[in-house]
Design a protein around this motif. Structure first.
Motif, PDB file in Angstrom:
ATOM      1  N   VAL A  81       0.846  -1.014  -0.041  1.00 21.36           N
ATOM      2  CA  VAL A  81      -0.035  -0.069  -0.163  1.00 21.36           C
ATOM      3  C   VAL A  81       0.825   1.295  -0.022  1.00 21.36           C
ATOM      4  O   VAL A  81       1.544   1.484   0.913  1.00 21.36           O
ATOM      5  N   VAL A  82       0.800   2.338  -0.800  1.00 17.53           N
ATOM      6  CA  VAL A  82       1.445   3.268  -1.070  1.00 17.53           C
ATOM      7  C   VAL A  82       0.754   4.565  -0.550  1.00 17.53           C
ATOM      8  O   VAL A  82       1.542   5.544  -0.153  1.00 17.53           O
ATOM      9  N   ALA A  83      -0.717   4.798  -0.581  1.00 17.40           N
ATOM     10  CA  ALA A  83      -1.170   5.889  -0.157  1.00 17.40           C
ATOM     11  C   ALA A  83      -2.717   5.174   0.346  1.00 17.40           C
ATOM     12  O   ALA A  83      -3.295   4.476   0.032  1.00 17.40           O
ATOM     13  N   ILE A  84      -3.003   6.177   1.454  1.00 16.79           N
ATOM     14  CA  ILE A  84      -4.295   6.204   2.021  1.00 16.79           C
ATOM     15  C   ILE A  84      -5.058   7.620   1.898  1.00 16.79           C
ATOM     16  O   ILE A  84      -4.269   8.533   2.541  1.00 16.79           O
ATOM     17  N   LYS A  85      -6.132   7.810   1.773  1.00 18.32           N
ATOM     18  CA  LYS A  85      -6.716   9.048   1.908  1.00 18.32           C
ATOM     19  C   LYS A  85      -8.170   8.696   2.749  1.00 18.32           C
ATOM     20  O   LYS A  85      -8.914   7.737   2.305  1.00 18.32           O
ATOM     21  N   GLN A  86      -8.527   9.877   3.568  1.00 15.87           N
ATOM     22  CA  GLN A  86      -9.597   9.259   4.566  1.00 15.87           C
ATOM     23  C   GLN A  86     -10.308  10.428   4.838  1.00 15.87           C
ATOM     24  O   GLN A  86      -9.579  11.700   5.198  1.00 15.87           O
ATOM     25  N   THR A  87     -11.785  10.681   4.995  1.00 20.96           N
ATOM     26  CA  THR A  87     -12.513  11.590   5.529  1.00 20.96           C
ATOM     27  C   THR A  87     -12.691  11.210   6.917  1.00 20.96           C
ATOM     28  O   THR A  87     -13.131  10.162   7.277  1.00 20.96           O
ATOM     29  N   LEU A  88     -12.863  12.209   7.798  1.00 24.64           N
ATOM     30  CA  LEU A  88     -13.344  11.845   9.194  1.00 24.64           C
ATOM     31  C   LEU A  88     -14.157  13.253   9.640  1.00 24.64           C
ATOM     32  O   LEU A  88     -13.614  14.226   9.946  1.00 24.64           O
ATOM     33  N   TYR A  89     -15.281  12.633   9.966  1.00 25.23           N
ATOM     34  CA  TYR A  89     -16.373  13.686  10.349  1.00 25.23           C
ATOM     35  C   TYR A  89     -16.754  13.610  11.714  1.00 25.23           C
ATOM     36  O   TYR A  89     -16.548  14.561  12.617  1.00 25.23           O
ATOM     37  N   ARG A  90     -17.108  12.279  12.329  1.00 24.27           N
ATOM     38  CA  ARG A  90     -17.121  12.027  13.598  1.00 24.27           C
ATOM     39  C   ARG A  90     -16.308  10.692  13.988  1.00 24.27           C
ATOM     40  O   ARG A  90     -16.837   9.769  13.307  1.00 24.27           O
ATOM     41  N   VAL A 106     -15.567   8.688   3.135  1.00 23.69           N
ATOM     42  CA  VAL A 106     -14.927   7.925   2.211  1.00 23.69           C
ATOM     43  C   VAL A 106     -13.447   7.574   2.607  1.00 23.69           C
ATOM     44  O   VAL A 106     -12.850   8.213   3.186  1.00 23.69           O
ATOM     45  N   SER A 107     -13.015   6.556   2.358  1.00 19.67           N
ATOM     46  CA  SER A 107     -11.965   5.938   2.539  1.00 19.67           C
ATOM     47  C   SER A 107     -11.107   5.365   1.380  1.00 19.67           C
ATOM     48  O   SER A 107     -11.897   4.321   0.702  1.00 19.67           O
ATOM     49  N   MET A 108     -10.118   5.501   0.893  1.00 21.13           N
ATOM     50  CA  MET A 108      -9.436   5.218  -0.197  1.00 21.13           C
ATOM     51  C   MET A 108      -7.978   4.899  -0.091  1.00 21.13           C
ATOM     52  O   MET A 108      -7.070   5.217   0.419  1.00 21.13           O
ATOM     53  N   VAL A 109      -7.610   3.589  -0.508  1.00 21.40           N
ATOM     54  CA  VAL A 109      -6.473   3.031  -0.382  1.00 21.40           C
ATOM     55  C   VAL A 109      -5.874   2.668  -1.942  1.00 21.40           C
ATOM     56  O   VAL A 109      -6.656   1.950  -2.626  1.00 21.40           O
ATOM     57  N   VAL A 110      -4.455   3.055  -1.997  1.00 20.15           N
ATOM     58  CA  VAL A 110      -3.826   2.746  -3.353  1.00 20.15           C
ATOM     59  C   VAL A 110      -2.757   1.741  -3.169  1.00 20.15           C
ATOM     60  O   VAL A 110      -1.948   1.798  -2.199  1.00 20.15           O
TER      61      VAL A 110
END
Length: 715
Positions: free
Chosen positions: A371-380, A443-447
């Motif tokens: 895994v090279v990248a993770i993008k994540q939203t955090l609301y609560r 949304v959670s995104m894993v590359v």
């Protein structure tokens, strides 16, 4: 309305007055809390669960006063008379709210008196003087001396001492004391760290409220004085946070705003019925600010505090324990969530299926060398967030990690600031998004680097990355490795982090860009199909619907003959069943063991609903103007057939079939319990006992899921 002149379509004219077309948002919310309160009187529930509902109704009402009522008070004070969608001015709304509040608070108190009696019969005694024997008295006295009194600071209220500040949701006591000819009023504020109720040690459950304990032993705080009067009070303040668009430093602005919220204008002052007259007069003088209401009660202040008693270890008085399933699909791949997703899209239905699979998705990404990248939203994310810990681990492992932390998540601002600082210290790139829009999409995104090149794995949720709410909120987690979703997810993150508005998307609807238009087009397609004689139907499940643009299009669809069934947990401004306007619309609300929270939008698409070719979306967005126009949200189309069948013919259909926990909305705005009929159906019980379709994997071959069928007039 049946006597109105008919249109060319041989239908009565649709009502045009705002009050005839839409319900008032605030009154609809109070109707929702009425339904929550009604569950506290539901004899089919265990006793402590009924107490939990009473506590929730109190907590809900506090937030309503601190946010919605406070906002209306502010509008009145600033001379703003913009009418609501139903045509009421802020002043008219406040008058209607106050009238309803009197009824709700009265029923809360009568419900509490009944529940306290039943609790006593079950061996749980609350503030029962006759139960406090010599041994219990001695423990209470010692506990007061050792644990309570050192935290209390009596303050005389006279010209030499300024009136102390009472924080939002603050409890206090006033004592009128006398020594000789000298008479004083003393204030004692209860520190928020203290529990609302104390349990006396022993096999028998005996609880006493903190205010009763302080009053009982108050003499020890005023040696040499005679206490001639006392009373308990509670304060609610304006708690909304307003951020100016030109804020240069969002973090600093929020820190200041949080401090300001604690000192907001008093919205409600609650006092005991038998409050000492001298002390009450002083309290009113200091806290009766313009726009504030004063409530006197002969019962309990602060119903939300009853949650302390719900924690009593009496499993016989609670719902049977339930352990969520971990999806067999993932276990068949030895816990490799990425392998399971690669094989086929999967949807997880919380809380019936474990939130651990969502956490494991991020944890495995953090530990996976590919895994090279993770993008994540955090609301609560909650106070104990395994997702945040996994992101920290990922950054420490050298991966590129981006976290979009939403500072404007109401009442979670401080917690989110804490997480943001922790993430930044670990090397995570933290983005706060837009100043004037909330990033509400989950949304959670894993590359991941694989043999065929880079592959993107995505998680789209209808609920927050919150481990506690995931145990009681019904939500959907959709996992996919479809490259089209991966490309769209990347565009969504670029929109939030770099303000790069996507010109087009392949799969996702994104607000405030095209989500509204996507739903408009789907509704319009049903209208066209109805006019063409094709099957036309719309099923929707959401938390709230207030947007007049959506509502008006649903009215138009109803007039065209589209059959519309809505499951709306809370606020509903749409008025169903009105001749000439909404004849074909039915609305129900489900209130039960779990909090309905998922958003699902389904359209017949020219074939009977439910069907294999129906158009189905899951979403983070409710049908409110703020979600469609002033938040970043996602609308996710479901194409995989197994996931499609689960969302439509299992989750959504079971909600429509529920009769045990359902209320139907009437044209006049009232709600009535749905008749359970000869064969009652409880959708929560169904989900607890029947596995999901996409999560079962090969296990489906040995255990089929019962088939659901829509009955005529299901709601």
């Amino acid at each position: 309305m049946g006597s109105q002149p008919l249109t060319q379509d041989n239908e009565p004219d649709a009502p045009q007055a705002p009050g005839e077309r839409y319900f008032n948002r605030e009154l609809s919310w109070l109707a929702f809390n009425d339904r929550v309160l009604a569950e506290a009187c539901n004899d089919s529930y265990p006793l402590l669960e009924r107490l939990r509902f009473l506590s929730i109704s109190g907590s809900n009402l506090d937030e309503f006063l601190m946010i919605r009522v406070a906002g209306l008070v502010g509008q009145v004070q600033r001379g703003i008379d913009t009418p609501s969608d139903d045509g009421r001015s802020p002043k008219e709304q406040l008058a209607a709210i106050v009238e309803r509040l009197e009824d709700i608070t009265s029923r809360q108190q009568s419900t509490w008196r009944e529940l306290r009696r039943e609790l006593a019969e079950a061996g749980i005694h609350v503030a029962a003087e006759e139960r406090i024997n010599a041994e219990a008295y001695q423990w209470l006295k010692q506990h007061f001396y050792d644990e309570i009194m050192p935290l209390l600071t009596p303050q005389a209220l006279d010209p030499a001492h300024p009136f102390p500040f009472v924080t939002n949701e603050g409890f206090g006591l006033l004592f009128t004391v006398r020594r000789g000819e000298e008479e004083l009023v003393e204030m004692v504020l209860i520190p928020p760290a203290l529990p609302r109720f104390l349990r006396v040690p022993g096999e028998e459950a005996l609880y006493i409220s903190i205010e009763s304990l302080v009053t009982r032993f108050a003499q020890h705080m005023f040696p040499g004085f005679e206490i001639i009067g006392d009373g308990t009070f509670r304060v609610l303040r304006d708690s909304d946070i307003e951020i100016e668009e030109e804020a240069e430093d969002l973090v600093r602005t929020f820190r200041t705003a949080i401090q300001r919220r604690r000192r907001g204008q008093v919205i409600q002052l609650e006092i005991e019925e038998d409050f000492d007259p001298t002390a009450e007069a002083l309290l009113r003088e200091k806290l009766d600010t313009p726009g504030a209401t004063i409530v006197k009660t002969d019962g309990m202040l602060g119903m939300e505090g009853l949650a302390d008693i719900v924690d009593e270890d009496r499993p016989d008085l609670k719902f049977d324990s339930y352990s969520p399933r971990y999806p067999e699909r993932v276990m068949e791949h030895d816990g490799d969530i990425f392998a399971a997703i690669r094989e086929k899209d999967i949807v997880i239905h919380h809380p019936y299926e474990s939130f651990d699979v969502v956490v494991d998705f991020v944890r495995r990404a953090a530990a996976d060398p590919d895994v090279v990248a993770i993008k994540q939203t955090l609301y609560r994310a909650g106070s104990q967030s395994a997702v945040v810990d996994a992101l920290v681990t990922a950054a420490e492992n050298g991966k590129s990690v981006t976290a979009v932390v939403e500072l404007k998540a109401r009442f979670d601002e401080e917690q989110n600031l804490f997480w943001a600082n922790k993430l930044e210290r670990a090397g995570v790139q933290v983005i706060y998004g837009f100043v004037d829009w909330k990033t509400h999409a989950k949304v959670s995104m894993v590359v991941r680097r694989e043999e065929t090149g880079f592959r993107t794995y995505c998680h789209f949720g209808t609920g927050n990355y919150h481990p506690t709410t995931a145990k009681v909120y019904t939500d959907l987690s959709y996992f996919t490795a479809d490259p089209r979703f991966g490309r769209d997810a990347g565009k969504l993150f670029n929109f939030v982090t770099g303000y790069v508005e996507p010109r087009e998307t392949e799969m996702l609807g994104i607000s405030p860009i095209n989500l509204r238009e996507t739903l408009y087009a789907a509704i319009n397609n049903e209208v066209v199909n109805a006019h063409s004689g094709k099957p036309a139907a719309i099923w929707m499940k959401m938390n709230q619907i207030t947007d007049t643009g959506i509502i008006d299009r649903l009215y138009e669809a109803s007039r065209a003959g589209v059959e519309i069934q809505l499951v709306v947990r809370g606020i509903c401004n749409l008025r169903p069943g009105v001749p000439g306007m909404s004849d074909n619309i039915r609305v129900k609300s489900i209130i039960g063991r779990f909090l309905e929270h998922s958003r699902i939008y389904a359209f017949a698409n020219g074939e009977p609903l439910p069907g294999p070719n129906s158009t189905v979306y899951v979403s983070s967005a409710d049908l409110m103007g703020r979600n469609l126009d002033r938040r970043v949200e996602h609308l996710v189309p479901i194409a995989n057939q197994t996931v499609h069948d689960q969302v439509l013919q299992q989750v959504l259909l079971a909600n429509l079939l529920d009769t045990e926990q359902s209320w139907e909305l009437q044209p006049d705005g009232s709600y009535g319990r749905v008749d359970p009929g000869e064969k009652p159906f409880n959708c929560h019980r169904y989900f607890m006992t029947n596995p999901s379709l996409s999560g079962r994997g090969g296990a489906l071959e040995t255990g089929a899921v019962p088939h659901l069928a829509l009955r005529k007039g299901a709601i």
